[in-house]
Design an enzyme around this catalytic site. Structure first.
Site, PDB file in Angstrom:
ATOM      1  N   ASP A  50       9.164  -1.179   0.691  1.00 43.48           N
ATOM      2  CA  ASP A  50       7.843  -1.032   0.080  1.00 43.48           C
ATOM      3  C   ASP A  50       7.595   0.441  -0.259  1.00 43.48           C
ATOM      4  OD1 ASP A  50       5.103  -2.414  -0.382  1.00 43.48           O
ATOM      5  OD2 ASP A  50       4.664  -0.506   0.610  1.00 43.48           O
ATOM      6  N   TYR A  55       3.298   8.160  -2.438  1.00 40.79           N
ATOM      7  CA  TYR A  55       3.914   8.560  -1.165  1.00 40.79           C
ATOM      8  C   TYR A  55       4.810   9.798  -1.338  1.00 40.79           C
ATOM      9  CZ  TYR A  55       2.557   3.741   0.124  1.00 40.79           C
ATOM     10  OH  TYR A  55       1.872   2.562   0.334  1.00 40.79           O
ATOM     11  N   LYS A  84       4.028   0.483  -6.670  1.00 38.18           N
ATOM     12  CA  LYS A  84       2.600   0.274  -7.000  1.00 38.18           C
ATOM     13  C   LYS A  84       2.142   1.269  -8.054  1.00 38.18           C
ATOM     14  CE  LYS A  84       2.288  -0.605  -2.063  1.00 38.18           C
ATOM     15  NZ  LYS A  84       3.143   0.373  -1.382  1.00 38.18           N
TER      16      LYS A  84
END
Ligand code: A2P
Length: 324
Positions: A50, A55, A84
């Site tokens: 994920d 990040y 995402k």
């Protein structure tokens, strides 16, 4: 490292495709550490990763994936890679631009799942909003428009599935009203102190898989919160007692609980022992009695409040962000 490949539990999606129920989270996985963690995780047997551009580590993860594929540790088809779209790229035409950047960084031709990271938008130039002027309301930039961009990514063959994250039932219904491609997954915070029972029931009824982030109780998120008073899950004597019965750790009980109630779990770790320990949690089977005991721990406590969006004067409030 020993190659351990126990029967990987999977979640079935609306189109009968399978998503591994245990994945590796990468929020807070530091540059300089995440490469080794991904290579070790693949060697242990992790297949689900994920990621997210916010990040700040997708390039290093991409190098690890590239090297693992080249070394023959795994094939692309065996992997499940999620990323995402960040809040800066919610305009329909911007979504695919963001996805192409992520694919270049991850060194992949396609994703398995692309999510709308948050139901909130901000200016393209602003990574993390500092003032209310940095934010764009959902009236100005509706989620339905962002979803159109997500659908174009599927049509372009750049992702196999699309989904959402941090979405309430109400916001899911809003998307569903005009969606041509179904929402495959909703990724939200979930652990015994914040079980999201109603949202889970709604998602299951709609055949939307629910992925639990912060399944270990978000140690790091909690420690970032001012005036944090909620006890950590790791300090719960009830969970500790259950763990002792199975000769397991508290983390393993939390992950087994998440999988057994039908969600995917994506614990983050960059520590080799904990990577292995968490992976092995998928093989732990809790009794109905213990599942019931854990179900009673729900205290509706959310660690991740999205407070970076609900700034003073922001169009987003705690109430309209979570619809609670
Ligand atoms: P580390 O990377 O040093 O293992 P969450 O995914 O719920 O946000 O939790 C991630 C946090 O929990 C990280 O700080 C991670 O640190 C820690 N962690 C991951 N696995 C375990 C485990 N098995 N036991 C204790 N802490 C863990």
């Amino acid at each position: 490292m020993i190659r351990i490949l126990p029967s990987m539990k999977q979640l079935s999606l609306y189109n009968d495709q399978l998503m591994p129920a245990l994945g590796l989270g990468t929020w807070k996985s530091q540059k300089g550490e995440v490469y080794t963690a991904i290579r070790q995780a693949i060697a242990i047997g992790y297949r689900h990763f994920d990621c997210a551009p916010i990040y700040g580590n997708e390039k290093e993860i991409g190098t690890a994936l590239h090297d693992a594929l080249l070394a023959g540790d795994v094939t692309r088809k065996e992997l499940w890679i999620t990323s995402k779209v960040w809040n800066t790229h919610h305009r329909a035409e911007d979504v695919i631009v963001a996805l192409k950047r992520t694919l270049a960084d991850l060194q992949l031709g396609y994703l398995d799942l692309y999510l709308i990271h948050w139901p909130a938008a901000h200016l393209k130039t602003v990574k993390i909003p500092k003032t209310k002027e940095d934010l764009i309301s959902l009236q100005q930039l509706p989620l339905e428009e962002t979803w159109q961009g997500m659908e174009e990514c599927v049509l372009a063959g750049l992702t196999r599935h699309v989904g959402v994250s941090n979405f309430s039932t109400k916001k899911i219904k809003g998307i569903q009203a005009s969606a041509k491609i179904k929402i495959a997954v909703n990724q939200v915070e979930a652990h015994p102190y914040f079980q999201q029972k109603e949202l889970l029931a709604f998602c299951q009824q709609q055949h939307i898989a629910l992925t639990a982030y912060a399944p270990l109780g978000a140690y790091e998120r909690a420690s970032l919160m001012p005036n944090h008073t909620q006890p950590f899950l790791s300090d719960s004597p009830i969970i500790q007692r259950i763990a002792d019965q199975y000769d397991a750790t508290v983390a393993q009980v939390l992950l087994a609980w998440g999988i057994q109630r039908g969600t995917a779990v994506i614990p983050k770790s960059t520590n080799p022992d904990r990577l292995l320990q968490n992976y092995q949690a998928a093989d732990l089977s809790l009794s109905t009695e213990d599942m019931d005991m854990l179900a009673r721990l729900d205290s509706g406590y959310r660690y991740e409040r999205g407070s970076y969006i609900t700034l003073e004067g922001s169009p987003y409030t705690a109430k309209n962000l979570w619809d609670e």
